[in-house]
Design a protein around this motif. Sequence first.
Motif, PDB file in Angstrom:
ATOM      1  N   ARG A 126      44.603  66.101 -26.572  1.00 22.70           N
ATOM      2  CA  ARG A 126      45.326  64.958 -26.597  1.00 22.70           C
ATOM      3  C   ARG A 126      45.785  64.909 -28.234  1.00 22.70           C
ATOM      4  NH1 ARG A 126      45.680  60.388 -23.890  1.00 22.70           N
ATOM      5  NH2 ARG A 126      43.457  60.713 -22.758  1.00 22.70           N
ATOM      6  N   GLU A 127      44.869  65.215 -29.128  1.00 25.33           N
ATOM      7  CA  GLU A 127      45.244  65.101 -30.408  1.00 25.33           C
ATOM      8  C   GLU A 127      46.103  66.284 -30.847  1.00 25.33           C
ATOM      9  OE1 GLU A 127      45.244  63.303 -33.842  1.00 25.33           O
ATOM     10  OE2 GLU A 127      43.864  62.670 -32.194  1.00 25.33           O
ATOM     11  N   ALA A 128      45.977  67.469 -30.192  1.00 29.69           N
ATOM     12  CA  ALA A 128      46.900  68.735 -30.571  1.00 29.69           C
ATOM     13  C   ALA A 128      48.153  68.252 -29.996  1.00 29.69           C
ATOM     14  CB  ALA A 128      46.261  69.814 -29.974  1.00 29.69           C
ATOM     15  N   LEU A 129      48.371  67.530 -28.958  1.00 26.63           N
ATOM     16  CA  LEU A 129      49.536  67.156 -28.319  1.00 26.63           C
ATOM     17  C   LEU A 129      50.356  66.064 -29.385  1.00 26.63           C
ATOM     18  CD1 LEU A 129      49.185  66.865 -24.681  1.00 26.63           C
ATOM     19  CD2 LEU A 129      50.823  68.487 -25.689  1.00 26.63           C
ATOM     20  N   LEU A 130      49.546  65.166 -29.900  1.00 27.98           N
ATOM     21  CA  LEU A 130      49.947  64.093 -30.583  1.00 27.98           C
ATOM     22  C   LEU A 130      50.302  64.593 -31.951  1.00 27.98           C
ATOM     23  CD1 LEU A 130      47.579  61.386 -29.825  1.00 27.98           C
ATOM     24  CD2 LEU A 130      49.801  61.254 -29.395  1.00 27.98           C
ATOM     25  N   ASP A 131      49.844  65.891 -32.711  1.00 28.73           N
ATOM     26  CA  ASP A 131      50.219  66.548 -33.762  1.00 28.73           C
ATOM     27  C   ASP A 131      51.508  67.134 -33.440  1.00 28.73           C
ATOM     28  OD1 ASP A 131      47.646  65.846 -35.149  1.00 28.73           O
ATOM     29  OD2 ASP A 131      46.752  67.605 -34.896  1.00 28.73           O
ATOM     30  N   ALA A 185      54.221  66.677 -20.278  1.00 26.99           N
ATOM     31  CA  ALA A 185      55.399  66.149 -19.839  1.00 26.99           C
ATOM     32  C   ALA A 185      55.778  65.012 -20.928  1.00 26.99           C
ATOM     33  CB  ALA A 185      55.546  65.979 -18.400  1.00 26.99           C
ATOM     34  N   LEU A 186      54.940  64.113 -20.982  1.00 28.72           N
ATOM     35  CA  LEU A 186      55.177  63.133 -22.116  1.00 28.72           C
ATOM     36  C   LEU A 186      55.291  63.473 -23.382  1.00 28.72           C
ATOM     37  CD1 LEU A 186      52.149  60.519 -20.901  1.00 28.72           C
ATOM     38  CD2 LEU A 186      54.637  60.312 -20.785  1.00 28.72           C
ATOM     39  N   ALA A 187      54.871  64.445 -23.877  1.00 25.21           N
ATOM     40  CA  ALA A 187      54.877  65.183 -25.099  1.00 25.21           C
ATOM     41  C   ALA A 187      56.462  65.786 -25.188  1.00 25.21           C
ATOM     42  CB  ALA A 187      53.848  66.181 -25.391  1.00 25.21           C
ATOM     43  N   GLU A 188      56.901  66.437 -24.275  1.00 30.11           N
ATOM     44  CA  GLU A 188      58.319  66.972 -24.132  1.00 30.11           C
ATOM     45  C   GLU A 188      59.211  65.818 -24.076  1.00 30.11           C
ATOM     46  OE1 GLU A 188      59.300  70.153 -24.631  1.00 30.11           O
ATOM     47  OE2 GLU A 188      57.045  70.436 -25.125  1.00 30.11           O
ATOM     48  N   GLU A 189      58.938  64.881 -23.517  1.00 33.60           N
ATOM     49  CA  GLU A 189      59.673  63.590 -23.520  1.00 33.60           C
ATOM     50  C   GLU A 189      60.040  63.159 -24.759  1.00 33.60           C
ATOM     51  OE1 GLU A 189      58.617  61.034 -20.249  1.00 33.60           O
ATOM     52  OE2 GLU A 189      59.017  62.374 -18.613  1.00 33.60           O
ATOM     53  N   ASP A 249      63.265  61.954 -29.681  1.00 34.11           N
ATOM     54  CA  ASP A 249      63.479  62.158 -31.168  1.00 34.11           C
ATOM     55  C   ASP A 249      64.721  62.948 -31.402  1.00 34.11           C
ATOM     56  OD1 ASP A 249      60.950  60.782 -31.501  1.00 34.11           O
ATOM     57  OD2 ASP A 249      59.836  62.296 -31.918  1.00 34.11           O
ATOM     58  N   ARG A 250      64.890  63.962 -30.384  1.00 31.80           N
ATOM     59  CA  ARG A 250      66.027  64.940 -30.678  1.00 31.80           C
ATOM     60  C   ARG A 250      67.171  64.134 -30.585  1.00 31.80           C
ATOM     61  NH1 ARG A 250      69.797  67.155 -32.350  1.00 31.80           N
ATOM     62  NH2 ARG A 250      70.674  69.164 -31.646  1.00 31.80           N
ATOM     63  N   SER A 257      54.899  66.246 -35.718  1.00 33.74           N
ATOM     64  CA  SER A 257      55.085  67.227 -36.631  1.00 33.74           C
ATOM     65  C   SER A 257      56.560  67.041 -36.958  1.00 33.74           C
ATOM     66  CB  SER A 257      54.698  68.590 -36.257  1.00 33.74           C
ATOM     67  OG  SER A 257      55.856  69.358 -35.241  1.00 33.74           O
ATOM     68  N   GLN A 258      57.030  67.295 -38.426  1.00 29.08           N
ATOM     69  CA  GLN A 258      58.308  67.327 -38.934  1.00 29.08           C
ATOM     70  C   GLN A 258      59.324  68.350 -38.341  1.00 29.08           C
ATOM     71  OE1 GLN A 258      59.062  66.719 -42.645  1.00 29.08           O
ATOM     72  NE2 GLN A 258      58.074  64.830 -42.690  1.00 29.08           N
ATOM     73  N   GLY A 259      58.708  69.338 -37.815  1.00 25.53           N
ATOM     74  CA  GLY A 259      59.642  70.350 -37.158  1.00 25.53           C
ATOM     75  C   GLY A 259      59.598  70.278 -35.781  1.00 25.53           C
ATOM     76  N   ALA A 260      59.020  69.173 -34.960  1.00 29.33           N
ATOM     77  CA  ALA A 260      58.875  68.925 -33.443  1.00 29.33           C
ATOM     78  C   ALA A 260      60.399  69.229 -32.622  1.00 29.33           C
ATOM     79  CB  ALA A 260      58.448  67.693 -33.152  1.00 29.33           C
ATOM     80  N   THR A 261      61.403  68.727 -33.437  1.00 30.75           N
ATOM     81  CA  THR A 261      62.660  68.553 -32.801  1.00 30.75           C
ATOM     82  C   THR A 261      63.503  69.965 -32.890  1.00 30.75           C
ATOM     83  OG1 THR A 261      63.745  67.538 -34.365  1.00 30.75           O
ATOM     84  CG2 THR A 261      62.715  65.996 -32.746  1.00 30.75           C
ATOM     85  N   VAL A 262      62.904  70.822 -33.778  1.00 30.81           N
ATOM     86  CA  VAL A 262      63.914  72.104 -34.029  1.00 30.81           C
ATOM     87  C   VAL A 262      63.898  72.860 -32.542  1.00 30.81           C
ATOM     88  CG1 VAL A 262      64.042  74.222 -35.163  1.00 30.81           C
ATOM     89  CG2 VAL A 262      62.988  72.048 -36.392  1.00 30.81           C
TER      90      VAL A 262
END
Length: 142
Positions: free
Chosen positions: A14-19, A96-100, A105-106, A23-28
């Motif tokens: 869970r923590e890894a997914l939240l990180d 799936a939640l993390a990707e959504e 954000d994108r 993260s700043q570059g998550a939407t790249v």
Amino acid sequence: MSDSERTAIGDDEREALLDRVNSQGATVGARVPDEIEVDGSPLDLSAFIVETRKVDSVPPAINRKVTAARESLRSERARRLDRLETEPVDRETAEALAEEVIGIDRALNALEGIRRPGFADEHHADTLAGHERWLAFVDQVR
């Protein structure tokens, strides 16, 4: 197998997914979802962004739609993030939640850029304004 029958992810996962999500570059390189459910209704998000980005200047009616879409997307992002943070979910649902969240954000980033010109356009306009001020000064001195 239902969600309740699947094994919930552990705290480390869970923590890894939240990180990753935060993260700043998550939407790249992330892709805007074609469609997303907002307040129980489907929104053709990708098409909405494409159509609003085509507009050179944003009329008030479209600006209200963009503002409302941003608010709805922020609410949906918060709802999904809260679910990822607090609910017992299996790995597939958590991913799936993390990707959504990243996709939202994108989309928010794309919507934020609609009303503002790019840096190059701003720089060009500032340069032209500076030249015009200089020419006006030269005309006054003559």
